[in-house]
Design a protein around this motif. Sequence first.
Motif, PDB file in Angstrom:
ATOM      1  N   HIS B 271       0.837  -1.193   0.000  1.00 25.59           N
ATOM      2  CA  HIS B 271       0.000   0.000   0.000  1.00 25.59           C
ATOM      3  C   HIS B 271       0.882   1.257   0.000  1.00 25.59           C
ATOM      4  O   HIS B 271       0.659   2.189  -0.769  1.00 25.59           O
ATOM      5  N   TYR B 272       1.907   1.247   0.839  1.00 25.79           N
ATOM      6  CA  TYR B 272       2.810   2.407   0.903  1.00 25.79           C
ATOM      7  C   TYR B 272       3.659   2.523  -0.357  1.00 25.79           C
ATOM      8  O   TYR B 272       3.966   3.612  -0.830  1.00 25.79           O
ATOM      9  N   LEU B 273       4.047   1.362  -0.892  1.00 26.08           N
ATOM     10  CA  LEU B 273       4.829   1.355  -2.123  1.00 26.08           C
ATOM     11  C   LEU B 273       4.034   2.004  -3.249  1.00 26.08           C
ATOM     12  O   LEU B 273       4.553   2.795  -4.034  1.00 26.08           O
ATOM     13  N   GLU B 274       2.756   1.671  -3.271  1.00 26.00           N
ATOM     14  CA  GLU B 274       1.918   2.255  -4.310  1.00 26.00           C
ATOM     15  C   GLU B 274       1.798   3.768  -4.123  1.00 26.00           C
ATOM     16  O   GLU B 274       1.883   4.528  -5.095  1.00 26.00           O
ATOM     17  N   VAL B 275       1.636   4.199  -2.876  1.00 24.99           N
ATOM     18  CA  VAL B 275       1.527   5.648  -2.615  1.00 24.99           C
ATOM     19  C   VAL B 275       2.814   6.342  -3.049  1.00 24.99           C
ATOM     20  O   VAL B 275       2.790   7.368  -3.733  1.00 24.99           O
ATOM     21  N   VAL B 276       3.953   5.762  -2.694  1.00 22.65           N
ATOM     22  CA  VAL B 276       5.207   6.445  -3.006  1.00 22.65           C
ATOM     23  C   VAL B 276       5.497   6.377  -4.510  1.00 22.65           C
ATOM     24  O   VAL B 276       6.036   7.322  -5.088  1.00 22.65           O
ATOM     25  N   ASP B 277       5.098   5.286  -5.147  1.00 24.89           N
ATOM     26  CA  ASP B 277       5.253   5.211  -6.609  1.00 24.89           C
ATOM     27  C   ASP B 277       4.371   6.257  -7.284  1.00 24.89           C
ATOM     28  O   ASP B 277       4.781   6.927  -8.229  1.00 24.89           O
TER      29      ASP B 277
END
Lengths: 275, 300
Positions: B271-277
Amino acid sequence: MTTDETAQGGSKTGPLPFDTTKPHQARVYDHLLGGKDNYAADRAAAEALLAVYPGAVYTARANRAFLGRVVRYLTAEAGIRQFLDIGTGIPTAGNTHEIAQAIAPESRVVYVDYDPIVLAHARALLDSSDAGATEYIDADLRHTDTILAGAAGVLDFSKPVAVTLLAILHAIPDPDDPYAIVARLLDAVPSGSYLAISHAASDLLDQETMRSFANSWNSRGQQRITWRTREQVARFFTSTDLVEPGLVRVDEWRPTAGPASAGTSNEWGAVGRKR
Amino acid sequence: MNTVVPGGETPDAGLEESQAEATVLRMLLGTQLRRLREAAGIPVDKAGYEIRASRSKLSRMETGRVGLKLRDIEDLLTLYGVVDEEQRVNVLALAKRSREPEWWAQYNDILPGWFETYLALESAASVIRSFETQFVPGLLQTEEYARAVTRLGHQTAPEQEIERRVSLRLRRQEVLARRQPPRFWAIVDEAALRRPIGGAAVMREQLRHLVHAARRPGVRLQVVPFARGGHAGASGSFSILRFQERDLPDVVYIEQLTSSVYLDQRSDVEHYLEVVDRLSSEALPPADTISFIEQAASET
């Protein structure tokens, strides 16, 4: 030069939306290559693919290794110092400019991709040498005008350029006329330039595996794959002279000495020199 | 993990929560042992045999999923040909820390245990991605800016304590000066560049420092301008640490007022990876960010 948009056929073009719920070829590749920049949908697609075609990991690695040997050949033996790398993919070890600049630090590389995640990673993770240059262009391969105009800031089109199209042309269906796309790119570069292609093969796997592979991928992915025969791939090289050993499986193209390879890739690959 | 770790203000709270740190330290220990084993060219089964463990158990030890006995670590180090006393002591010290969840309790003044753990993680990471909404990232702060930020968070603290906290922050920055530093890829909200922490002069110096830092080879900075409207990172600041080893999961680190949270479950991290991407594809590219900050400095 033709206007790109007039060449459009059946598929949607332009930058991809930011969507992690559908598998994307670059991220599925990343997973197959052991990377961590992929999402649940990408991993599910990769696993489904491996269930019908266990050779997918080998093919992904073979394609990556082919890139390495091609860029090394072009830099060290063909004397190329400018690269137009279309379909960059998620950065991993041994990216085009790293290989080229390790041999010739002044090498200049323009990366092109239409996936927002790939571009963000490329911009953040790919460092040019001080002597050379790298640039990143957000464009669909079908929009050759955008690509060439953007690349002109870094590449000198009066000198030879290597155009690398690795594992990307199979994302262009026939109605979008991939042959015209390659022809437009080659028209923009002078004689003595190079074209490198790897392409998913329709005539290397048995029919049943091919069918399952196609069903598995094309029912999920953001890009549909069009597999092509060796002869169809050869047509991309019409205005070039193929470098030895010609058009072969990517793992057979100038393999480095070492233990015999542990698999068979499902991609055709070649390098041609523009006449 | 998914655990809230008690912070510096309440170092005596919640013993079991420090389990997350132990997990992280076990991951680091396992990775070190695997590197040593591979360097010695010893296969997993042979190493497992040495300590009467199955192949799969040894693999789980090397990825930090199960703990190791000190005696076993000593035997493995011997098997791997690690005779250097200092190296052995270092590995064993890490093992002891990973076996003592409350190790941080001794830091009862300013140095919260979770921060030590974060330092350990940060120094082991190959890529650090962070998103900051209010402040310039800690790794890129000037001393004066760090002092001003510290004073904000500790209004009544004596000067001596402020100075200790500032020096702690500066110590953290040493990770980027290493011979093989981690890649630091930070995204900051424009607010962090506009809020004149410490006054205009301090802020100007900080912005100039950022321009300089953003040009360093291992550092990438991207700003999300106000003009972009709302963005994917509305929920606040966080960092994602990535490790070179294929088996080690990314770890998300979120610092709160009095505690911190580590997440390493794939679904949470993703979820965080998607936000940062998403943030990095929405933010200004690194090259444009540098001119943006230069402009901001001239307006400060």
